[in-house]
Write a protein that holds these residues in place. Structure first.
Motif, PDB file in Angstrom:
ATOM      1  N   THR A 134       8.347  38.732 -30.750  1.00 61.55           N
ATOM      2  CA  THR A 134       7.067  38.171 -31.150  1.00 61.55           C
ATOM      3  C   THR A 134       6.099  38.329 -29.974  1.00 61.55           C
ATOM      4  O   THR A 134       6.465  38.840 -28.920  1.00 61.55           O
ATOM      5  N   ARG A 135       4.859  37.915 -30.209  1.00 61.85           N
ATOM      6  CA  ARG A 135       3.841  37.973 -29.155  1.00 61.85           C
ATOM      7  C   ARG A 135       3.416  36.558 -28.796  1.00 61.85           C
ATOM      8  O   ARG A 135       3.231  35.719 -29.681  1.00 61.85           O
ATOM      9  N   LEU A 136       3.264  36.315 -27.505  1.00 63.46           N
ATOM     10  CA  LEU A 136       2.875  34.992 -27.027  1.00 63.46           C
ATOM     11  C   LEU A 136       1.528  35.052 -26.318  1.00 63.46           C
ATOM     12  O   LEU A 136       1.201  36.036 -25.659  1.00 63.46           O
ATOM     13  N   LYS A 137       0.755  33.996 -26.444  1.00 67.10           N
ATOM     14  CA  LYS A 137      -0.512  33.893 -25.736  1.00 67.10           C
ATOM     15  C   LYS A 137      -0.247  33.509 -24.282  1.00 67.10           C
ATOM     16  O   LYS A 137       0.595  32.660 -23.998  1.00 67.10           O
ATOM     17  N   ALA A 138      -0.982  34.150 -23.374  1.00 66.66           N
ATOM     18  CA  ALA A 138      -0.737  33.915 -21.945  1.00 66.66           C
ATOM     19  C   ALA A 138      -2.043  33.784 -21.171  1.00 66.66           C
ATOM     20  O   ALA A 138      -2.097  34.045 -19.982  1.00 66.66           O
ATOM     21  N   HIS A 139      -3.104  33.371 -21.855  1.00 70.16           N
ATOM     22  CA  HIS A 139      -4.387  33.219 -21.173  1.00 70.16           C
ATOM     23  C   HIS A 139      -5.138  32.035 -21.782  1.00 70.16           C
ATOM     24  O   HIS A 139      -4.708  31.440 -22.780  1.00 70.16           O
ATOM     25  N   GLY A 140      -6.260  31.701 -21.178  1.00 68.80           N
ATOM     26  CA  GLY A 140      -7.151  30.692 -21.734  1.00 68.80           C
ATOM     27  C   GLY A 140      -6.504  29.338 -21.962  1.00 68.80           C
ATOM     28  O   GLY A 140      -5.705  28.852 -21.163  1.00 68.80           O
ATOM     29  N   THR A 141      -6.852  28.726 -23.085  1.00 74.34           N
ATOM     30  CA  THR A 141      -6.379  27.370 -23.375  1.00 74.34           C
ATOM     31  C   THR A 141      -4.866  27.305 -23.539  1.00 74.34           C
ATOM     32  O   THR A 141      -4.273  26.235 -23.381  1.00 74.34           O
ATOM     33  N   ALA A 142      -4.227  28.425 -23.845  1.00 74.69           N
ATOM     34  CA  ALA A 142      -2.769  28.441 -24.004  1.00 74.69           C
ATOM     35  C   ALA A 142      -2.047  28.168 -22.705  1.00 74.69           C
ATOM     36  O   ALA A 142      -0.855  27.807 -22.710  1.00 74.69           O
TER      37      ALA A 142
END
Length: 552
Positions: free
Chosen positions: A55-63
């Motif tokens: 899967t793909r994970l968020k790694a920037h900003g509010t995450a």
């Protein structure tokens, strides 16, 4: 102290260890041109992505706790998020909030800094990264402090500008210096004396980390404190001169400069002055802080003299050792990290990387805390990094890291191993595309080696990243998405992190359908903690961000 994790009666874990591989700076590119991850020949990674749950994970900003999704992630906040399993408001957000509410300026530290120079007639100095990259600092924070210093009656201030070219465009220094000089001129219109006094590239002076190259800090100390370095009339002249004399040099590598009048530096740091290190991120602030704060037992270089100043950091850079002694903004209180829970549960752990990222799998992973939670259960291993430009050794120490882990996996000594391959990030920051391709392929060879060892031991390997970088190596026009090009037609290199998602791959060769092959989507990298805890046979804490696993 935390309680031991509750065991999961429905899942006992695997025979071998859980291995978390952090492929630093490896994401999924938005553009086909400049995506060195996609362009590199990486058979092992391609096989993992094709045949195993991904899967793909968020790694920037509010995450990862930053103010907005326009803010790129970084290794500090990324490892914080992975290690603590939740999202905490991070440096940039905390500083911005403190400035907006005025809390910074009503605090005792700010009052002491200002009161000191008003009493002594000294100068107030501001040292830090001079850009809006929002990874280590933000120029708006500096401006806000200068405005307030003037309001509070400070007559003279000096700025020591560390040029970026890493979290922003590689040759964008004048995009910050020139408007700032114009802004200072307006600020000084009534007779105030606020000026840029010294500077240089962040990878040449001052901003070393993890004791990798103290000569950088020594050069910075000589430039900022003593005004030792090549003299120029202003920062613009310094940057233009170095660029002419060293063709192709980028901002992060620019040589030092000292601003002088009548042959004398205008901004040496003297007894009675106040000094603010306005970087909010800790890793590249600890060493200069040590130079200012450590007593006679300091042995990293000859400081010649240590000025008697009021010194403060933007934040507390080390929560365990309370460094610096004074700081302007209280950092997030990151508690109940994955490492602490695992230690309380008797899980035997190995954390390993090379010098450049060693602190990330230890200090940052553990919530900005040095040391171990349990000396008997945890081993921390640092492979010494080469002290030379990364493009000259783009494979870095990924093979040596793997060598060590290949012995650790079958040893039966560890239940959980976490490692960081720095290649995609550190080589990505050089902006040299061919070197990044080489770095990716070197890392891929190590993934293949780890795959065999994990399978033989009956373990599980989770592969992810703390943020993107190597996946976005060219500057692109915001509206059209076209590659920005130099006068000779070649692409403009991008040396900063990306806003792209990162992989999450679960390699589980003993898989028997205990969970669905389709992993959850739309999550952030903070979900990696719960994922690893579950694979170890435990239930994640209730307030941790959910695992990527869909259990049957």
């Amino acid at each position: 102290m935390v309680k031991a994790l509750e065991k999961n009666s429905k899942w006992q874990g695997r025979k071998g260890p859980v291995v978390l591989v952090i492929m630093d700076g490896v994401g999924y590119g938005k553009y086909s041109e400049g995506d060195a991850v996609a362009d590199a020949h990486m058979e092992a990674l391609a096989d993992f992505q094709k045949n195993w749950p991904t899967t793909r994970l968020k790694a920037h900003g509010t995450a990862v706790g930053l103010p907005s999704d326009e803010d790129m992630g970084n290794s500090e906040v990324g490892h914080n998020a992975i290690g603590c399993g939740r999202v905490f408001s991070q440096g940039a957000k905390l500083v911005s909030s403190s400035l907006e509410t005025g809390a910074m300026f009503s605090g005792d530290t700010w009052k002491k800094l200002v009161g000191n120079v008003k009493k002594t007639g000294g100068k107030m100095h501001f040292i830090g990264l001079f850009s809006d990259g929002n990874v280590h600092s933000h120029i708006d924070h500096l401006k806000a402090m200068l405005v307030q210093a003037k309001k509070d009656g400070v007559k003279s201030a000096r700025i020591h500008a560390l040029l970026d070219g890493r979290d922003v465009g590689e040759t964008s220094a004048l995009d910050y210096i020139d408007p700032f000089e114009a802004w200072l001129k307006e600020l000084n219109a009534d007779g105030s004396d606020f000026r840029i006094a010294s500077g240089g590239g962040r990878m040449f002076i001052t901003m070393d980390r993890y004791n990798a190259d103290w000569s950088m800090v020594e050069r910075g100390w000589n430039v900022h404190v003593f005004g030792k370095g090549r003299l120029f009339a202003n920062a613009h002249e310094a940057i233009e001169t170095w660029r002419k004399e060293i063709p192709g040099i980028i901002d992060q590598d620019l040589k030092e400069f000292v601003i002088a009048e009548n042959g004398k530096p205008i901004g040496t740091i003297e007894d009675g002055d106040s000094v603010v290190y306005f970087n909010f991120r800790g890793d590249r602030a600890l060493e200069l802080t040590a130079a200012f704060e450590t007593g006679a037992d300091f042995d990293k270089f000859d400081r010649v003299r240590v000025p008697a100043v009021e010194y403060a950091g933007m934040m507390e850079y080390d929560g365990d050792l309370h460094i610096p002694a004074q700081y302007l903004v209280t950092p997030p209180a990151i508690d109940r990290t994955m490492g602490e829970y695992l230690a309380a549960s008797g899980v035997r752990t190995l954390a390993i990387s090379e010098t450049q990222k060693y602190g990330h799998v230890t200090y940052f992973f553990n919530g900005n805390k040095l040391g171990k939670f349990d000396e008997k259960l945890e081993d921390y291993v640092e492979i010494k990094s080469d002290v030379l430009p990364f493009e000259q050794r783009p494979w870095m120490k990924c093979a040596e890291i793997t060598d060590y882990v290949l012995e650790a996996i079958p040893s039966g000594k560890y239940d959980y191993i976490r490692l960081n391959f720095p290649n995609g990030d550190m080589v990505g920051h050089t902006g040299i595309y061919e070197a990044v391709l080489c770095s990716m392929e070197a890392m891929d060879l190590q993934l293949a080696r780890l795959k065999k060892a994990v399978a033989a031991a009956g373990g599980v390997m989770v592969m992810s990243a703390d943020h993107g970088n190597a996946d976005d190596m060219f500057e692109h026009e915001k509206k059209s998405g076209a590659v920005s090009r130099k006068e000779d037609g070649s692409p403009k290199a991008k040396t900063s992190h990306s806003l792209n998602p990162v992989p999450c791959i679960v390699y589980d060769p003993a898989f028997k359908g205990e969970y669905k092959k389709e992993l959850k989507e739309g999550l952030g990298i903070s979900s990696l903690a719960a994922t690893c805890i579950e694979l170890l046979g435990y239930k994640a804490p209730e307030d941790y961000d959910v695992s990527v696993l869909n259990w049957n």
